[in-house]
Design a protein around this motif. Sequence first.
Motif, PDB file in Angstrom:
ATOM      1  N   GLN A   1       0.833  -1.201   0.000  1.00  0.00           N
ATOM      2  CA  GLN A   1       0.000   0.000   0.000  1.00  0.00           C
ATOM      3  C   GLN A   1       0.873   1.259   0.000  1.00  0.00           C
TER       4      GLN A   1
ATOM      5  N   ARG B   1       2.485   3.037  -3.169  1.00  0.00           N
ATOM      6  CA  ARG B   1       1.714   4.003  -3.958  1.00  0.00           C
ATOM      7  C   ARG B   1       1.940   5.435  -3.488  1.00  0.00           C
TER       8      ARG B   1
ATOM      9  N   ARG C   1      -2.041  -6.395  -7.782  1.00  0.00           N
ATOM     10  CA  ARG C   1      -2.307  -4.995  -8.134  1.00  0.00           C
ATOM     11  C   ARG C   1      -1.927  -4.679  -9.575  1.00  0.00           C
TER      12      ARG C   1
ATOM     13  N   THR D   1      -4.866  -4.648 -12.149  1.00  0.00           N
ATOM     14  CA  THR D   1      -5.872  -3.579 -12.270  1.00  0.00           C
ATOM     15  C   THR D   1      -5.339  -2.174 -12.057  1.00  0.00           C
ATOM     16  N   SER D   2      -4.144  -2.019 -11.514  1.00  0.00           N
ATOM     17  CA  SER D   2      -3.656  -0.688 -11.148  1.00  0.00           C
ATOM     18  C   SER D   2      -3.317   0.150 -12.379  1.00  0.00           C
ATOM     19  N   GLY D   3      -3.609   1.444 -12.264  1.00  0.00           N
ATOM     20  CA  GLY D   3      -3.206   2.390 -13.290  1.00  0.00           C
ATOM     21  C   GLY D   3      -2.375   3.512 -12.702  1.00  0.00           C
ATOM     22  N   GLN D   4      -1.900   3.315 -11.461  1.00  0.00           N
ATOM     23  CA  GLN D   4      -1.163   4.367 -10.762  1.00  0.00           C
ATOM     24  C   GLN D   4       0.308   4.299 -11.131  1.00  0.00           C
ATOM     25  N   ASP D   5       0.806   5.337 -11.802  1.00  0.00           N
ATOM     26  CA  ASP D   5       2.158   5.309 -12.374  1.00  0.00           C
ATOM     27  C   ASP D   5       3.239   5.041 -11.335  1.00  0.00           C
TER      28      ASP D   5
ATOM     29  N   PHE E   1       3.144   3.508  -8.447  1.00  0.00           N
ATOM     30  CA  PHE E   1       3.141   2.096  -8.033  1.00  0.00           C
ATOM     31  C   PHE E   1       3.707   1.206  -9.133  1.00  0.00           C
ATOM     32  N   LEU E   2       3.237   1.390 -10.353  1.00  0.00           N
ATOM     33  CA  LEU E   2       3.658   0.520 -11.453  1.00  0.00           C
ATOM     34  C   LEU E   2       5.157   0.612 -11.710  1.00  0.00           C
TER      35      LEU E   2
ATOM     36  N   ASN F   1      -4.136  -2.594 -17.879  1.00  0.00           N
ATOM     37  CA  ASN F   1      -3.608  -1.260 -18.143  1.00  0.00           C
ATOM     38  C   ASN F   1      -2.415  -1.302 -19.098  1.00  0.00           C
TER      39      ASN F   1
ATOM     40  N   ALA G   1       0.913  -0.553 -17.386  1.00  0.00           N
ATOM     41  CA  ALA G   1       1.371  -1.684 -16.570  1.00  0.00           C
ATOM     42  C   ALA G   1       2.063  -2.723 -17.448  1.00  0.00           C
TER      43      ALA G   1
END
Length: 199
Positions: free
Chosen positions: A75, A78, A107, A110-114, A116-117, A144, A147
């Motif tokens: 977590q 991010r 994650r 489904t993640s689209g958070q730059d 984190f990726l 994504n 991703a």
Amino acid sequence: MNGNKLPVKFLIDNPLKELSAAKLTHFHMVTILNSEFNKKIDSQVMPLLDASRRETCEQERMHILKCNAAEDFVQFMRKVKEPQNKKHIVEKALSMQDSVMPLIFKRFLTSGQDVFLENAAIILANADMKYVEQAFDIFNYIRNPYARSVICIVFGERKRVDYTSLLLEQYERIKKERPDKDYEQGPLLALYLIHGNKE
């Protein structure tokens, strides 16, 4: 055609961009654990930060070092704002790969958070090869485009010539999915890392 080979003149016909997010992410992949390089960067950057930035940087660093629960750690990946703390994120993740990597993969789907990726890809590039192979196994379920792009860079950095056909397919697919971005540079850079004489 052999699935591990490129079409004739592919690299000539598809030059890399001089600057791209893919190149920056790859740079972090290969330098993140270089202690001498990091010391030099810190010695140049840290004196330029104001007191509040230095305090934020130190608070983040301490949180990372103290975080031993995999879920909490993933977590927090991010939320990291300070570039100087990327190395601490990677070192901590690598010290608890067996508990952290399954959560990262979950994650990735489904993640689209730059942030984190990018952090996840840098970790994966330095993790045990079995996790690179697990990333390949889940790859087709990742929604994504960014991703998929950053994972492609990992495949290139780890010299997975056997993933060439996937990288070619992703290069064409991501170009069509996001013509407004340069996400296709991820799989293209990977192909250069595997098959080219230069980046």
